[in-house]
Every structure is written in C-alpha cells, then in structure tokens.
Scaffold this active site. Structure first.
Site, PDB file in Angstrom:
ATOM      1  N   LYS A 178      -0.988   0.502  -5.335  1.00 36.06           N
ATOM      2  CA  LYS A 178      -0.975  -0.602  -4.375  1.00 36.06           C
ATOM      3  C   LYS A 178      -2.421  -0.978  -4.072  1.00 36.06           C
ATOM      4  CE  LYS A 178       0.891  -1.840   0.175  1.00 36.06           C
ATOM      5  NZ  LYS A 178       1.653  -1.360   1.343  1.00 36.06           N
ATOM      6  N   SER A 203       5.651  -4.239   2.469  1.00 38.28           N
ATOM      7  CA  SER A 203       4.514  -4.864   1.838  1.00 38.28           C
ATOM      8  C   SER A 203       4.214  -4.377   0.425  1.00 38.28           C
ATOM      9  CB  SER A 203       3.282  -4.660   2.714  1.00 38.28           C
ATOM     10  OG  SER A 203       2.941  -3.293   2.783  1.00 38.28           O
ATOM     11  N   SER A 260       7.090  -0.104   4.478  1.00 36.11           N
ATOM     12  CA  SER A 260       6.588  -0.779   3.278  1.00 36.11           C
ATOM     13  C   SER A 260       6.778  -0.060   1.958  1.00 36.11           C
ATOM     14  CB  SER A 260       5.117  -1.124   3.445  1.00 36.11           C
ATOM     15  OG  SER A 260       5.012  -2.292   4.205  1.00 36.11           O
TER      16      SER A 260
END
Ligand code: GLN
Length: 496
Positions: free
Chosen positions: A80, A163, A187
């Site tokens: 990420k 996210s 997330s």
C-alpha cells in the site's frame, strides 16, 4: 504446473516452488509484472519499476542458489502506498507527496523483504488512507494521466473498497500473490470483503508503524491481504514483532508463528454474535450470506452465542472525531517547508502555507483537517474530543464483557456489497458504511475479513471475525477451518 498458471498459487506454494528451484524468482516476477501491465486499466498500482523488481528477484535467486534464502524468497507482493519504500516513490495517493522518495524502508516492508518477498510496486489507496472506496485517491495510477480510483475486479463499475483498495484489487485480480494494507477504521477488512479476499489487522501495536505515513496514530495498524487465512498467517507472522525505539507504540510482545495453530479443529469454539451487528441497516443479501457461513461454522462444531455490544452504534461519531483530530495534528508537518509539494507562487510564509495546503490536499483530507482542528480547539475539546475518548473506553469495555461469553466475535464487515463508483459521495452516508469495522479499531482489537459467499449481483460478501487482544492465531485458525470446508475463498472474478 507451468509458468502461465503461477498466479493461481498461494503464497506458501509459490514460495515452495521457488525454494525447490522449480521456478525462479525472476520468472515469477516476470509473470506477475506481465499480468499487472495487461490489467493496468484496473488502476491498482501507483508506482512500478520493472528494473527494481527484477533486480530484487535476481537477488532472491542468488540466495536460493546459495542456500541463504528467507522463507518467502521470490514471492511477488505489493505495498500500500502509505508504507515508505527506498526503491519506489511513496505518495499516500496525495498530490502533497507525489514523487516523494523515502531514504528508508518502513519496518513492515523491510521485514517482508528480509523474508525474501519481491516488491512488484506500490498500490493505490485513498488519500492518506482516508476513505472507504478508493475514490479520494489524487495520484494517477500507472499508465493513466489523471487520478482515478482502483476498480473492483469483480465489476469494474464498482469500488474495490478502501482505503486499501489497490491492495485488494491487485490481490483479487492476481496481479500480486499478496499485499500489505493498513487499517485505521476498516481499511484492510472492508476492501478485502468487497474484493473477495482474506485480510487481517493485528492487535494495535503488534506491527510497527515505523515508516507508515500516519493518519490517526492511536488507530493505525499494518496488516496483510491474501487469498487464504493460511497465506495471511504466514505473512502476518513475519510482519508482527517489537520494533524497539522506532515506534513508541510497538508492543514488546514476542514474534509468533501464527501458522502453528492452523492445524487444530474448532470444536467447541464459542462464536459471539452481537445483536447490534445484525439489526437494521444490514442488507438482506449480506445477512443471508453471513447466516449461511455461520451455519457452516456450526457444522464444524462451533456454537453461536448471542452477545451485546451496546455502545457500538456510537463508534461512528466517536471515530469521526478522534481520527480527524489525530489527522489534523499528523498532517500539520506537510506545510511546504520540509518536504513534499510547495505552491509555486506566494507572497509570504502564511500565504505559502495556505496555498500549499489548499492546492495539494484533496477535499476529504481538508474536511478532516478542519473537523480535527475544530474538535481540538479550546471550548470544544471537552464537548467533542474528550467525550469521544470516553465512548472509546466504553466500546472497549463492551468487548471485554462479550469475551467473557465467547472466544471470537463474528459479524458483517460492511452493510452492503461493493457500491457503484460515485454513488456514496456524501460524507455522512459514507462514514456510516464503516459502522461494523470501527468498534474493533477503537478498541485496538485484532480483526479480519474472510470471504463468505456472494450477495447481490454475485458480488463477494465478507465475514468479520474479531478476537481479543493477541488472539490473531485463533482468528486465523477459525478462518482457516472454514476455508478447508468451503470454497468461498476460491471463487474468482471472471477476468482472472
Ligand atoms: N473509512 C475509514 C476512514 O475513512 C477507515 C479508513 C482506514 O482504515 N484507513 O477513516
């Protein structure tokens, strides 16, 4: 198995083949790179660098040949884009940091690299991890000229969740064997649910936050996303561990091999079913899928026990005060002086701050900075921030009471399946969609999402499992047992 099918393998199998030299790390990297390029339209990657990836893979092949390879030598993964990396740029999907190069690797990245993982690239997310649909991303993905969210591989007109949406999309489309994610309020769990994969966040403090761009420091936790609980167990064992002085909230809890518990059965496991998680607001298709998954658990010998989490409906208002408060403080360092974007034209220092921050932060980030600044200001601190902290304590206490009656808690991850892009744009309805993931985050508990069948339009539904502190092994074991008995986690989007 021939090279064309390498992406179908789980992390453990892929690692074994590379270790046995049935396939080289370079071949594996090339195979996944090719897939990632072919599916660029998914927008999962914010940065790739083939030369770097192949150099890492060559180093792993050399380690295998020399007999010094780590347990996951040559396994291609993605990170990420909130984990800083030396070899790839890190943007947190924000114009503020676009093109930023860190002089060091985040601890989580370094630990996985030490185990032999090869980095395929950096994965899309909401700007500074604020969001749940990947729609607040402000940096163009690889191959695109304008910013656009990562797409859900099951239906590209829908969000992948957020996210950590790029991480979930890339794993689901098998562009990487696994990915890292971060979970502040859901997330990892929610995008895992929306994309039909398995994801886990450990107990707060178990994985180091060093080198993880901060959103809300008292909630942020790193974790992993893959196809199965078994793969997650392998990866999480490597990710978790004390980090000394580098992260003041890193817990001094020894490393643990989470794969060890996987072999045990779950006869007699008491699964708590919180009444509050199955009430109004949960869509019928999600409820039906969860009911069927819970029946499977009963068949495996577990018992379902009703429990109460009476303060959980207050998690949304409490979280959306605490997390913006912390974000407003964390993001104050991005002022155009030290690093990142600076407005090209300004009259004086204050004007420079103002223009820099208005030009480079997206709408959602600015909204949260304003809310955060407001709730921390004199006169409002007691009314909002302090009250939210008290609610946080009550939510944590509820869990402790529930864990007197059960071993793990099960519930939905999200009220619905993945929604269509652009349909949840008003902030309040958007925040409400986090209702089931926020309680565990506020309490700092380990929690995961695992595929639990299909809902509307055949889209994936996730089952959330929440454990007491340091019970990651038990969660993964419970998830693994379901995955041995069902094929939910093997279902794949048609594009794969
Ligand atoms: N959707 C939540 C938020 O926007 C959670 C995000 C996260 O876990 N990073 O804050």
């Amino acid at each position: 198995m021939s090279t064309p099918d390498l992406h179908q393998l789980g992390v453990a199998e892929l690692a074994a083949r590379i270790r046995n030299q049935q396939v080289s790390a370079v071949e594996a990297a090339q195979h996944f790179l090719q897939r990632a390029k072919a599916q660029q339209a998914l927008g999962a990657f914010l940065a790739m660098d083939e030369d770097v990836t192949l150099a890492q893979a060559r180093a792993q092949d050399a380690a295998v040949a020399a007999g010094t390879a780590g347990p996951l030598a040559g396994v291609p993964i993605g990170h990420k884009d909130v984990f800083v990396t030396r070899d790839f740029p890190t943007s947190a999907a924000s114009r503020m940091l676009q093109g930023y190069r860190s002089p060091f690797d985040a601890t989580v990245v370094a630990r996985l690299a030490d185990a032999g993982c090869v980095t395929l690239g950096k994965l899309s997310c909401d700007e500074f991890a604020m969001g749940n649909g990947n729609e607040s991303t402000a940096v163009p993905p690889v191959g695109a000229s304008t910013a656009q969210p990562a797409l859900n591989p099951w239906d590209t007109s829908r969000v992948p969740g957020g996210s950590s949406g790029g991480s979930a999309a890339a794993v689901a489309a098998r562009l990487v064997a696994a990915a890292t994610g971060t979970d502040t309020g859901g997330s990892i769990r929610q995008p895992a649910a929306f994309c039909g994969i398995t994801g886990i966040k450990p107990t707060y403090g178990r994985a180091s936050r060093y080198g993880m761009i901060a959103y809300a420091s008292s909630l942020d936790q790193a974790g992993v996303m893959a196809h199965s609980a078994q793969d997650c167990a392998l990866l999480l064992s490597l990710v978790c561990g004390p980090d000394g002085a580098r992260d003041a909230t890193s817990l001094d809890v020894p490393e643990e091999n989470f794969t060890r518990a996987l072999g045990n059965g779950i006869e007699g496991l008491r699964i708590g079913i919180p009444t509050e998680f199955f009430g109004e607001g949960l869509h019928d298709d999600v409820r039906a899928a969860l009911d069927a998954a819970l029946k499977e658990y009963e068949k495996l010998g577990a018992t379902l026990v009703p429990v109460q989490l009476p303060h959980s409906p207050l998690a949304v208002p409490a979280y959306y005060i605490i997390s913006p408060a912390e974000a407003s403080s964390n993001l104050s360092r991005l002022d155009g002086v030290r690093y990142g974007y600076r407005a090209p034209e300004y009259t004086d220092l204050n004007d420079m701050y103002k223009k820099t921050r208005s030009q480079a932060f997206g709408e959602e980030v600015q909204r949260r900075i304003m809310i955060g600044t407001y709730v921390l200001s004199e006169g409002y601190y007691d009314a909002y921030y302090l009250k939210a902290q008290k609610i946080r304590r009550l939510i944590a206490n509820d869990f402790q009471a529930a864990f007197q009656q059960c071993d793990v808690i099960a519930g939905p991850v999200a009220p619905s399946v993945a929604w269509k892009l652009g349909t949840l744009s008003d902030p309040v309805s958007n925040y409400l969609a986090d209702v089931f993931t926020l309680p565990a985050s506020l309490a700092g508990l380990p929690a995961m999402s695992l595929p639990a069948g299909s809902g509307a339009e055949g889209l994936p539904v996730g089952l959330q499992l929440i454990g007491n502190y340091f019970q990651e092994g038990r969660l993964l074991q419970a998830a693994h047992r379901l995955q041995l008995a069902t094929d939910f986690h093997l279902r794949a989007p048609a594009t794969r």
